[in-house]
Design a protein around this motif. Structure first.
Motif, short mmCIF file in Angstrom:
data_model
loop_
_atom_site.label_atom_id
_atom_site.label_comp_id
_atom_site.label_asym_id
_atom_site.label_seq_id
_atom_site.Cartn_x
_atom_site.Cartn_y
_atom_site.Cartn_z
N ILE A 155 17.87 18.72 13.36
CA ILE A 155 16.80 19.22 14.24
C ILE A 155 16.64 20.69 13.91
O ILE A 155 17.52 21.49 14.17
CB ILE A 155 17.17 19.02 15.72
N ARG A 156 15.49 21.01 13.32
CA ARG A 156 15.31 22.38 12.83
C ARG A 156 13.82 22.65 12.67
O ARG A 156 13.05 21.76 12.38
CB ARG A 156 16.03 22.49 11.49
N ILE A 157 13.44 23.90 12.83
CA ILE A 157 12.07 24.30 12.53
C ILE A 157 12.13 25.08 11.23
O ILE A 157 12.83 26.08 11.12
CB ILE A 157 11.46 25.15 13.66
N LEU A 158 11.41 24.59 10.26
CA LEU A 158 11.40 25.20 8.93
C LEU A 158 10.05 25.90 8.73
O LEU A 158 9.01 25.25 8.63
CB LEU A 158 11.61 24.13 7.86
N PRO A 159 10.05 27.23 8.72
CA PRO A 159 8.78 27.96 8.56
C PRO A 159 8.10 27.66 7.22
O PRO A 159 8.74 27.20 6.28
CB PRO A 159 9.20 29.43 8.63
#
Length: 174
Positions: free
Chosen positions: A106-110
């Motif tokens: 679970i991660r937000i990758l720019p």
């Protein structure tokens, strides 16, 4: 006295003209809104790709994830299998001593960012890792900020899906 046909009266011609202009303006407004929404979605479209790299000279092997899209990718889940069996973390099947791993579940990758999911620096273990690499399958499910979702595997061909769902037994934790 001559009776005029109702639709030939000047006030009716003006009314029909106003109605026609209103309909055309409404159609143009709806079309413009659709174009604006498409542009907004395209301006934040994520494109996640998986890659591997290795350097025989340094004994370095790694899997990485990059976002080559124009917007952030919200990674909902990762699924990693070895010999078609789901695994929870890299250390479950990799016995290398110099193992560095990142959380990918679970991660937000720019946009235009990348990170290494796992790095192994162990010259003695490198040939074994390369053999194991053929049996490793990685699958990521990610969404845009508009909740449009895709699934990608090592082929790097994203497949659009309705939503990201996975059972806890198959979810990769590390």
């Amino acid at each position: 006295m001559k009776k005029d046909i109702w639709y030939k009266k000047p006030e009716m011609i003006v009314a029909f003209s106003a109605l026609l202009i209103s309909v055309v303006t409404t159609i143009i407004g709806i079309y413009s809104t659709m174009i604006d929404r498409s542009y907004a979605r395209a301006s934040v479209w994520p494109r996640v790709e998986l890659y591997r790299s290795f350097s025989p000279k340094d004994g370095l092997f790694s899997y990485g994830i990059m976002n080559n899209g124009t917007g952030p990718a919200i990674i909902k889940y990762a699924k990693v299998t070895y010999n078609e069996k789901p695994i929870k973390k890299w250390s479950d099947f990799i016995a290398a001593t110099n193992l560095v791993q990142s959380h990918i579940g679970i991660r937000i990758l720019p946009s235009q960012a990348n990170f290494s999911a796992v790095s192994i620096k162990d010259k003695t273990y490198l040939t074994e890792i390369l053999k194991m690499d053929e049996q490793i399958a990685i699958e990521l499910c990610y969404c845009s900020i508009y909740d449009e979702c895709w699934m990608v595997d090592r082929s790097n061909q994203p497949i659009e899906i309705a939503q990201c769902e996975i059972s806890d037994e198959q979810r990769f934790m590390q």
